[in-house]
Design a protein around this motif. Structure first.
Motif, PDB file in Angstrom:
ATOM      1  N   VAL A 106     -42.680  99.164  -1.115  1.00  0.00           N
ATOM      2  CA  VAL A 106     -44.118  99.030  -1.371  1.00  0.00           C
ATOM      3  C   VAL A 106     -44.518  97.556  -1.292  1.00  0.00           C
ATOM      4  O   VAL A 106     -45.533  97.203  -0.677  1.00  0.00           O
ATOM      5  CB  VAL A 106     -44.490  99.609  -2.751  1.00  0.00           C
ATOM      6  CG1 VAL A 106     -45.971  99.346  -3.065  1.00  0.00           C
ATOM      7  CG2 VAL A 106     -44.213 101.106  -2.798  1.00  0.00           C
ATOM      8  N   ASP A 107     -43.715  96.689  -1.908  1.00  0.00           N
ATOM      9  CA  ASP A 107     -43.991  95.246  -1.854  1.00  0.00           C
ATOM     10  C   ASP A 107     -43.967  94.741  -0.416  1.00  0.00           C
ATOM     11  O   ASP A 107     -44.797  93.914  -0.023  1.00  0.00           O
ATOM     12  CB  ASP A 107     -42.960  94.483  -2.689  1.00  0.00           C
ATOM     13  CG  ASP A 107     -43.152  94.676  -4.185  1.00  0.00           C
ATOM     14  OD1 ASP A 107     -44.274  95.030  -4.598  1.00  0.00           O
ATOM     15  OD2 ASP A 107     -42.179  94.477  -4.939  1.00  0.00           O
ATOM     16  N   LEU A 150     -42.087  95.836 -14.605  1.00  0.00           N
ATOM     17  CA  LEU A 150     -42.988  96.344 -13.575  1.00  0.00           C
ATOM     18  C   LEU A 150     -44.366  96.626 -14.161  1.00  0.00           C
ATOM     19  O   LEU A 150     -45.395  96.271 -13.567  1.00  0.00           O
ATOM     20  CB  LEU A 150     -42.413  97.618 -12.957  1.00  0.00           C
ATOM     21  CG  LEU A 150     -43.322  98.340 -11.953  1.00  0.00           C
ATOM     22  CD1 LEU A 150     -43.563  97.469 -10.726  1.00  0.00           C
ATOM     23  CD2 LEU A 150     -42.715  99.678 -11.535  1.00  0.00           C
ATOM     24  N   CYS A 151     -44.400  97.256 -15.338  1.00  0.00           N
ATOM     25  CA  CYS A 151     -45.683  97.563 -15.980  1.00  0.00           C
ATOM     26  C   CYS A 151     -46.453  96.282 -16.294  1.00  0.00           C
ATOM     27  O   CYS A 151     -47.674  96.212 -16.094  1.00  0.00           O
ATOM     28  CB  CYS A 151     -45.451  98.373 -17.253  1.00  0.00           C
ATOM     29  SG  CYS A 151     -44.884 100.068 -16.960  1.00  0.00           S
ATOM     30  N   ALA A 152     -45.748  95.258 -16.771  1.00  0.00           N
ATOM     31  CA  ALA A 152     -46.407  93.982 -17.076  1.00  0.00           C
ATOM     32  C   ALA A 152     -46.937  93.331 -15.803  1.00  0.00           C
ATOM     33  O   ALA A 152     -48.054  92.787 -15.786  1.00  0.00           O
ATOM     34  CB  ALA A 152     -45.428  93.052 -17.788  1.00  0.00           C
ATOM     35  N   ASP A 153     -46.156  93.376 -14.728  1.00  0.00           N
ATOM     36  CA  ASP A 153     -46.605  92.805 -13.454  1.00  0.00           C
ATOM     37  C   ASP A 153     -47.851  93.523 -12.944  1.00  0.00           C
ATOM     38  O   ASP A 153     -48.771  92.893 -12.403  1.00  0.00           O
ATOM     39  CB  ASP A 153     -45.490  92.907 -12.409  1.00  0.00           C
ATOM     40  CG  ASP A 153     -44.348  91.942 -12.668  1.00  0.00           C
ATOM     41  OD1 ASP A 153     -44.536  90.992 -13.459  1.00  0.00           O
ATOM     42  OD2 ASP A 153     -43.261  92.140 -12.084  1.00  0.00           O
ATOM     43  N   LEU A 161     -46.969 101.614  -6.878  1.00  0.00           N
ATOM     44  CA  LEU A 161     -45.775 101.069  -7.529  1.00  0.00           C
ATOM     45  C   LEU A 161     -45.351 101.935  -8.716  1.00  0.00           C
ATOM     46  O   LEU A 161     -44.171 102.268  -8.873  1.00  0.00           O
ATOM     47  CB  LEU A 161     -46.043  99.638  -7.999  1.00  0.00           C
ATOM     48  CG  LEU A 161     -46.079  98.556  -6.921  1.00  0.00           C
ATOM     49  CD1 LEU A 161     -46.610  97.251  -7.497  1.00  0.00           C
ATOM     50  CD2 LEU A 161     -44.694  98.347  -6.317  1.00  0.00           C
ATOM     51  N   LEU A 162     -46.307 102.299  -9.549  1.00  0.00           N
ATOM     52  CA  LEU A 162     -45.987 103.113 -10.726  1.00  0.00           C
ATOM     53  C   LEU A 162     -45.464 104.490 -10.331  1.00  0.00           C
ATOM     54  O   LEU A 162     -44.568 105.038 -10.986  1.00  0.00           O
ATOM     55  CB  LEU A 162     -47.226 103.257 -11.612  1.00  0.00           C
ATOM     56  CG  LEU A 162     -47.708 101.976 -12.305  1.00  0.00           C
ATOM     57  CD1 LEU A 162     -49.036 102.221 -13.008  1.00  0.00           C
ATOM     58  CD2 LEU A 162     -46.665 101.463 -13.292  1.00  0.00           C
TER      59      LEU A 162
END
Length: 212
Positions: A77-78, A150-153, A100-101
């Motif tokens: 995805v990135d 990942l959630c924080a990003d 992403l999630l």
């Protein structure tokens, strides 16, 4: 080791992990004995022992394989997002965040996103059957930290893209709890699908950083 030998070894490792996962999901963690896994994978018990010297090694490989696969999906995805930006195409970070999630939710297989329900069931079975195993606990902790990160990003990126102020720690925790809840809901209810999860996560992203 010549390329063909390496390919064969990698294939046998994959076959063994697939067999172990299938046995755990179909018959329970107790069924994933060395003899049963070897038989299911079409190899001798000695060959399986050569790949995984101990039962712990087999279970750890199951968890590490799942984590590596998830990381690869996120990296893809990135990669696509970066390629779009480099090509001068507009990128909707809200959509990227949602994608992403979804990579860590169990809706893969049959063209879906993320891993599969069977993979998640096998991971949970391994972890709950061996709560005191330090090696497994380390992997569980590392995986949890990666999901938290990942959630924080996602929250930081969403705030930057939306131009709003967001409590990153609180937002990341909300997303993590939601991601976990969606995964468990998917396991207990086969009718709960990818579209349902996507709609719920999209709503959470909109609440965290309202559109302007």
């Amino acid at each position: 080791m010549d390329p063909m030998t390496r390919l064969t070894a990698a294939r046998r490792r994959t076959d063994a992990l697939t067999a172990a996962r299938r046995l755990i999901v179909d018959r329970g963690i107790e069924a994933a004995s060395v003899r049963n896994v070897a038989e299911e994978a079409g190899m001798s018990a000695g060959s399986l022992r050569h790949i995984f010297p101990s039962h712990d090694d087999l279970f750890i490989a199951l968890l590490e394989d799942a984590e590596a696969t998830t990381r690869a999906r996120i990296a893809e995805v990135d990669r696509r997002t970066l390629a779009a930006r480099e090509a001068g195409r507009s990128v909707d970070f809200r959509q990227v965040a949602l994608e992403l999630l979804m990579q860590i939710e169990p809706f893969g297989g049959g063209g879906g996103t993320g891993g599969t329900r069977s993979e998640l069931l096998a991971q949970l079975a391994v972890l709950t059957a061996n709560p005191g195993n330090g090696r497994l606990a380390r992997i569980r902790r590392q995986t949890g930290e990666a999901i938290d990160g990942l959630c924080a990003d996602v929250v930081r990126g969403l705030a930057a893209a939306s131009g709003v102020s967001v409590d990153v720690a609180a937002g990341a925790l909300e997303l993590r709890l939601l991601v976990d809840g969606i995964a468990l809901r998917a396991l207990e209810n086969p009718d709960f699908g990818e579209a349902d999860a996507s709609r719920i996560l999209a709503g959470a992203l909109d609440r965290l950083a309202p559109r302007r």
